[in-house]
Design an enzyme around this catalytic site. Structure first.
Site, PDB file in Angstrom:
ATOM      1  N   ASP A  96       1.371   1.280   8.407  1.00 53.03           N
ATOM      2  CA  ASP A  96       0.700   2.584   8.356  1.00 53.03           C
ATOM      3  C   ASP A  96      -0.575   2.544   9.199  1.00 53.03           C
ATOM      4  O   ASP A  96      -1.293   1.532   9.219  1.00 53.03           O
ATOM      5  CB  ASP A  96       0.334   2.954   6.917  1.00 53.03           C
ATOM      6  N   ASP A 121       1.333  -1.687   1.526  1.00 51.08           N
ATOM      7  CA  ASP A 121       2.087  -1.677   2.767  1.00 51.08           C
ATOM      8  C   ASP A 121       2.207  -3.112   3.272  1.00 51.08           C
ATOM      9  O   ASP A 121       1.361  -3.968   2.980  1.00 51.08           O
ATOM     10  CB  ASP A 121       1.375  -0.845   3.831  1.00 51.08           C
ATOM     11  N   ARG A 152      10.019   8.444   7.657  1.00 47.88           N
ATOM     12  CA  ARG A 152       8.742   8.152   8.306  1.00 47.88           C
ATOM     13  C   ARG A 152       8.901   7.166   9.461  1.00 47.88           C
ATOM     14  O   ARG A 152       8.319   6.083   9.461  1.00 47.88           O
ATOM     15  CB  ARG A 152       7.713   7.601   7.312  1.00 47.88           C
ATOM     16  N   ASP A 190       5.766   0.416  -0.680  1.00 40.14           N
ATOM     17  CA  ASP A 190       5.224   1.605  -0.024  1.00 40.14           C
ATOM     18  C   ASP A 190       5.563   1.535   1.465  1.00 40.14           C
ATOM     19  O   ASP A 190       6.724   1.467   1.820  1.00 40.14           O
ATOM     20  CB  ASP A 190       3.724   1.716  -0.290  1.00 40.14           C
TER      21      ASP A 190
END
Length: 457
Positions: free
Chosen positions: A273, A229, A326, A269
């Site tokens: 997060d 990430d 997301r 990715d």
């Protein structure tokens, strides 16, 4: 790396910055006068600013002050990977300020020379061609994950890259871009078991994984899974403010990657997060662009990662442009999403999937957000079902018109995937909340890196 006394910063743009001075106001109040970052940073250097009171979940508890109290010997100006990592290490968790100048590349060796994927693979025995041959579903099958010499070699090569690009930001740190062009390229940044961190005014781009893993058991047709990430907030980290930054894959988009075994060879990715029991995070005035998987809040459907009762996150006044999914996807957490602008273009190279993902025990409160979408985009597609039971949506606008997003989703969803109205909580830690129709103009020139924090002597 140069130690410096803090300088009085000079802003290079006159942009809007509600997050700096705005006072709490009732939901959907009329627009308040906006703070000019030029005036604000003239009064207080960017690196000495703290999260304002009531500005989202990161204002809870002791609040978020980062390294604002650092002494002159804990203020660092950095322009290389070596200097940045030394600044992270200096003084442990003592308050520190780090100002990033120019672009810092992660995929370099100790001398600053670039490292390629071939360099990481050297000596491990890994070969993509051999990996593709060994795990071709026609030969290997689709019922078990890869194992054997090439998977072992892939893991070894991946470990070399991880050791090079994965960097942890310590507790009690303020890290800021010294100017609006400051950036970090190729790094997998982490706030890992840390607290009280401020991350502002930086572009973070292209944390590309050289060695995606093939998993034939992932989904109906298998998937390539990448590791890194752009910024992870993980393992119980708390009180984190991410503000006026830009997160993007550009110019190395996944759309430029090949397909293998009929699936995209995806090398990126997440963007930011929040997982593994982390808590009290505010993301404000950021720009997210040209990236597929944006914001995953919650580790897994299981409770064994410590997520239950944590994952309290506020996402406000951000712009999401040509992103896939997301934004956010939530499990367990109480996540307040208000006054954001979600923009998609018909010719985006990142295929649109959904915006809000309602996962297990999620409590997502979406209010007064604006969506600018290509004609014909189903409003029902803005919400996706991931075993959630409820969601709160109020005052959101699609192409300028107020729309009940939950009702639109339920009208198209099967009976076993209906979402109830989440009345279990009401967000209170907020700055000024504007009507959704005002948001696109409000944020047009106000997000991403816009500040200047000072210059090194």
């Amino acid at each position: 790396m140069r130690h410096k006394k803090p300088l009085t910063p000079v802003s290079v743009v006159a942009a809007l910055a509600v997050s700096l001075l705005a006072a709490p106001a009732p939901a959907l109040a009329s627009p308040a006068p906006q703070a000019d970052p030029t005036a604000q940073t003239a009064r207080q250097p960017l690196e000495r600013q703290v999260l304002p009171e009531n500005d989202g979940w990161a204002a809870a508890g002791a609040g978020t002050t980062g390294g604002s109290t650092a002494g002159a010997d804990r203020v660092y100006d950095v322009s290389s990977k070596t200097e940045l990592l030394a600044a992270f290490a200096s003084g442990g968790t003592d308050p520190k300020v780090i100002r990033v100048h120019g672009d810092i590349a992660a995929n370099v060796d100790a001398s600053g020379s670039p490292l390629s994927c071939e360099d990481y693979a050297s000596g491990t025995g890994y070969s993509l061609a051999q990996y593709l041959y060994d795990f071709d579903p026609a030969r290997y099958g689709t019922t078990r994950e890869p194992e054997g010499a090439q998977e072992t070699a892939r893991r070894a090569a991946a470990a070399k890259q991880a050791a090079t690009i994965r960097w942890d930001i310590p507790s009690n740190t303020t890290i800021v871009g010294a100017g609006p062009d400051s950036s970090i390229t190729g790094a997998a940044l982490r706030i890992n078991r840390a607290g009280n961190v401020i991350f502002r005014n930086l572009t973070v781009r292209d944390a590309a994984d050289c060695f995606p893993a093939w998993d034939p058991t992932d989904g109906a047709t298998g998937n390539w899974n990448s590791e890194y990430d752009l910024l992870q907030i993980i393992n119980g980290s708390t009180n984190v403010w991410v503000d006026h930054s830009h997160f993007t894959d550009a110019p190395n988009l996944d759309s430029a990657q090949p397909s293998y075994f009929g699936r995209p060879y995806q090398v990126h990715d997440g963007a930011v997060d929040v997982t593994n029991g982390s808590d009290l995070v505010t993301m404000s005035y950021n720009r997210f662009s040209d990236h597929d998987k944006l914001l995953l809040i919650g580790s897994t459907d299981s409770t064994n990662r410590g997520d239950a009762g944590k994952l309290r996150v506020t996402i406000h006044h951000n712009v999401f442009e040509n992103v896939g999914q997301r934004a956010p996807r939530v499990r367990y957490g109480q996540v307040d999403v208000y006054n954001n602008h979600f923009k998609a273009s018909a010719d985006s190279e990142v295929p649109y999937g959904y915006t809000f993902g309602a996962g297990v025990e999620s409590h997502l409160y979406a209010e007064a957000n604006a969506f600018t979408l290509p004609a014909g985009t189903p409003v029902a597609s803005l919400i996706a079902y991931f075993k959630g039971k409820a969601i709160a949506t109020t005052g959101n606008a699609v192409n300028g018109k107020i729309v009940d997003l939950r009702a639109a989703y339920n009208a198209a969803a099967p009976t076993d995937r209906q979402l109830g109205a989440d009345d279990s909580w009401t967000p209170v830690l907020r700055t000024h909340v504007n009507a959704a129709q005002a948001v696109p103009a409000l944020l047009a020139d106000a997000v991403g890196p816009v500040f200047t924090a000072g210059e090194a002597n």
